[in-house]
Write a protein that holds these residues in place. Structure first.
Motif, PDB file in Angstrom:
ATOM      1  N   LEU A 107       1.000  -1.202  -0.069  1.00 55.91           N
ATOM      2  CA  LEU A 107       0.012   0.138  -0.041  1.00 55.91           C
ATOM      3  C   LEU A 107       0.817   1.047  -0.100  1.00 55.91           C
ATOM      4  O   LEU A 107       1.601   1.365   0.930  1.00 55.91           O
ATOM      5  N   ILE A 108       0.764   2.195  -0.974  1.00 56.31           N
ATOM      6  CA  ILE A 108       1.191   3.562  -0.942  1.00 56.31           C
ATOM      7  C   ILE A 108       0.340   4.522  -1.054  1.00 56.31           C
ATOM      8  O   ILE A 108      -0.661   4.577  -1.745  1.00 56.31           O
ATOM      9  N   THR A 109       0.463   5.408   0.014  1.00 57.94           N
ATOM     10  CA  THR A 109      -0.341   6.493   0.397  1.00 57.94           C
ATOM     11  C   THR A 109       0.374   8.137   0.077  1.00 57.94           C
ATOM     12  O   THR A 109       1.444   8.234   0.690  1.00 57.94           O
ATOM     13  N   GLY A 110      -0.177   8.934  -0.479  1.00 54.41           N
ATOM     14  CA  GLY A 110       0.372  10.103  -0.645  1.00 54.41           C
ATOM     15  C   GLY A 110      -0.702  11.129  -0.435  1.00 54.41           C
ATOM     16  O   GLY A 110      -1.816  10.968  -0.511  1.00 54.41           O
ATOM     17  N   THR A 122       3.460  18.257  -1.367  1.00 55.14           N
ATOM     18  CA  THR A 122       3.485  17.969  -2.756  1.00 55.14           C
ATOM     19  C   THR A 122       4.112  16.531  -3.341  1.00 55.14           C
ATOM     20  O   THR A 122       3.665  15.897  -3.984  1.00 55.14           O
ATOM     21  N   SER A 123       5.538  16.372  -2.599  1.00 59.79           N
ATOM     22  CA  SER A 123       6.135  15.218  -3.162  1.00 59.79           C
ATOM     23  C   SER A 123       5.566  14.044  -2.753  1.00 59.79           C
ATOM     24  O   SER A 123       5.885  12.993  -3.373  1.00 59.79           O
ATOM     25  N   GLY A 124       4.795  13.887  -1.805  1.00 57.45           N
ATOM     26  CA  GLY A 124       3.927  12.651  -1.370  1.00 57.45           C
ATOM     27  C   GLY A 124       3.284  12.165  -2.473  1.00 57.45           C
ATOM     28  O   GLY A 124       2.902  11.021  -2.698  1.00 57.45           O
ATOM     29  N   HIS A 155       5.157  11.628   3.323  1.00 57.16           N
ATOM     30  CA  HIS A 155       4.818  12.993   3.700  1.00 57.16           C
ATOM     31  C   HIS A 155       5.979  14.016   3.281  1.00 57.16           C
ATOM     32  O   HIS A 155       7.053  13.568   3.067  1.00 57.16           O
ATOM     33  N   GLU A 156       5.675  15.164   3.755  1.00 60.16           N
ATOM     34  CA  GLU A 156       6.773  16.271   4.055  1.00 60.16           C
ATOM     35  C   GLU A 156       6.796  16.954   5.134  1.00 60.16           C
ATOM     36  O   GLU A 156       5.632  17.102   5.769  1.00 60.16           O
ATOM     37  N   THR A 157       7.797  17.095   5.882  1.00 56.69           N
ATOM     38  CA  THR A 157       7.840  18.335   6.924  1.00 56.69           C
ATOM     39  C   THR A 157       8.380  19.691   6.309  1.00 56.69           C
ATOM     40  O   THR A 157       9.658  19.572   6.071  1.00 56.69           O
ATOM     41  N   THR A 158       7.395  20.696   6.190  1.00 57.19           N
ATOM     42  CA  THR A 158       7.730  21.954   5.810  1.00 57.19           C
ATOM     43  C   THR A 158       7.941  23.204   6.557  1.00 57.19           C
ATOM     44  O   THR A 158       7.348  23.037   7.808  1.00 57.19           O
ATOM     45  N   ASP A 159       8.580  24.334   6.284  1.00 57.88           N
ATOM     46  CA  ASP A 159       8.728  25.326   7.119  1.00 57.88           C
ATOM     47  C   ASP A 159       7.228  26.051   7.418  1.00 57.88           C
ATOM     48  O   ASP A 159       7.149  26.764   8.538  1.00 57.88           O
ATOM     49  N   SER A 160       6.354  25.523   6.573  1.00 61.60           N
ATOM     50  CA  SER A 160       4.913  26.131   6.844  1.00 61.60           C
ATOM     51  C   SER A 160       4.300  25.499   7.994  1.00 61.60           C
ATOM     52  O   SER A 160       3.574  25.878   8.573  1.00 61.60           O
ATOM     53  N   GLN A 163      11.248  10.220  -2.452  1.00 61.01           N
ATOM     54  CA  GLN A 163      10.268   9.401  -2.346  1.00 61.01           C
ATOM     55  C   GLN A 163      10.125   7.908  -2.651  1.00 61.01           C
ATOM     56  O   GLN A 163      10.093   6.984  -2.302  1.00 61.01           O
ATOM     57  N   VAL A 164      10.629   8.193  -4.038  1.00 58.67           N
ATOM     58  CA  VAL A 164      10.545   6.658  -4.815  1.00 58.67           C
ATOM     59  C   VAL A 164      11.988   6.137  -4.250  1.00 58.67           C
ATOM     60  O   VAL A 164      11.699   4.904  -3.947  1.00 58.67           O
ATOM     61  N   ALA A 165      13.053   6.795  -3.975  1.00 55.26           N
ATOM     62  CA  ALA A 165      13.915   6.037  -3.347  1.00 55.26           C
ATOM     63  C   ALA A 165      13.782   5.225  -2.004  1.00 55.26           C
ATOM     64  O   ALA A 165      13.958   3.979  -1.685  1.00 55.26           O
ATOM     65  N   ALA A 166      12.820   5.947  -1.106  1.00 59.10           N
ATOM     66  CA  ALA A 166      12.217   5.437  -0.024  1.00 59.10           C
ATOM     67  C   ALA A 166      11.519   4.055  -0.391  1.00 59.10           C
ATOM     68  O   ALA A 166      11.770   3.003   0.467  1.00 59.10           O
TER      69      ALA A 166
END
Length: 308
Positions: free
Chosen positions: A83-86, A93-95, A174-179, A292-295
């Motif tokens: 299962l891959i969820t984004g 965005t990169s998710g 996921h991403e962790t962003t400055d926002s 993300q692909v590498a992960a």
């Protein structure tokens, strides 16, 4: 690293939001990008390689946004499911585009071993407005529990429940962003009537495992694969990342099911929540997608080594 303190302009300090404050928050929301143009078109372009199914829709009047998943064409009851969820947080965005890039470039070499089930954009409304929350000011990634009030979470829960085969692996991108620190954590504190306590944003990639079943060697395989694309987040002076103890380089653990996280939506043996840092001056948007692909590749290659 970024550390910011900010007063949030909606609500009364110390008082949780009611419907008036939520409505005030919604009036400030503007559509910034188009889900159909940027995401659905890419999903439909993969129809020759994968079966595409609509598993629900997001119905915030007047918007109606369909939810799509992609499945291996050679789906078999004899193979475990990946299962891959984004886009559980639509602004990450990169998710979304990392999941699609994996399908475009690498997925076919794994389909003989696994059934692939990919939901690339769980929160299309959040994608369009570039926000963490849904239209009810709820965080879908804290809403994976029975009778969830978040449409995004409830639809994915139903999709996962419909799968008869064993879900062996889950990548939640996921991403962790400055926002997070500049906007979303102050908003969360205001919504819940709490004081905002400034934190910091780690510069680099890290993963979040499940404290109930941490699979450290699997997490290490993910980290080692990603470091070929981008840098790994260092621990802070307390040996933590975003307030959680670092258990190995670039890895922290959360109680996935207890916290209502997407990473706990299945009973998978191998699970990881990836966290890319797109605001680093050291990376580009393309590198974030490729991280993300590498992960995914690193994790799947590790699992395949255990299945031999």
């Amino acid at each position: 690293m970024t550390t910011v303190s900010r007063f949030y302009p909606i609500g009364t300090p110390g008082t949780p939001w009611g419907e008036q404050e939520r409505q005030q928050w919604r009036t400030q929301i503007e559509k910034k990008r188009d889900y159909h143009t940027e995401v659905v078109s890419k999903i439909q372009a993969l129809s020759d390689q994968f079966d595409i199914e609509q598993y629900g829709e997001i119905s915030y009047h007047p918007e109606r946004l369909p939810l799509f998943c992609l499945k291996s064409k050679d789906w078999s009851a004899d193979k475990p499911v990946v299962l891959i969820t984004g886009g559980v947080h639509g602004y990450e965005t990169s998710g979304v585009h990392g999941a699609l890039l994996f399908l475009e470039t690498e997925a076919q070499r794994y389909t003989q071993h696994f059934n692939l089930l990919v939901a690339p954009c769980v929160s299309p409304w959040g994608y369009e407005i570039i926000n963490r929350w849904n239209a009810l000011a709820l965080d879908p990634n804290r809403s994976f529990y029975p009778n969830s009030p978040a449409q995004e979470s409830a639809n994915l829960i139903a999709l996962v429940a419909s799968i008869a085969e064993t879900i062996l692996v889950h990548f939640d991108l996921h991403e962790t962003t400055d926002s997070d620190e500049q906007e979303f954590r102050p908003a969360l504190a205001a919504r819940d009537g709490l004081d905002f306590e400034p934190g910091s944003i780690p510069d680099g990639f890290y993963t979040v495992g499940d404290s109930a079943k941490p699979v450290p060697e699997f997490q290490k395989a993910v980290i080692d694969s990603v470091r070929k694309v981008t840098h790994i987040a260092p621990a802070d002076e307390n040996n933590q990342i975003i307030g959680s103890d670092v258990v190995q380089e670039g890895v922290i653990n959360y109680a996935m099911k207890e916290l209502g996280l997407c990473g706990g939506v299945s009973d998978c043996q191998y699970g990881t929540t990836t966290e890319v840092y797109p605001d680093s001056p050291k990376v580009s948007a393309d590198e974030c997608n490729r991280a993300q692909v590498a992960a995914i590749i690193g994790g799947l290659d590790y699992v395949l080594s255990k299945l031999d």
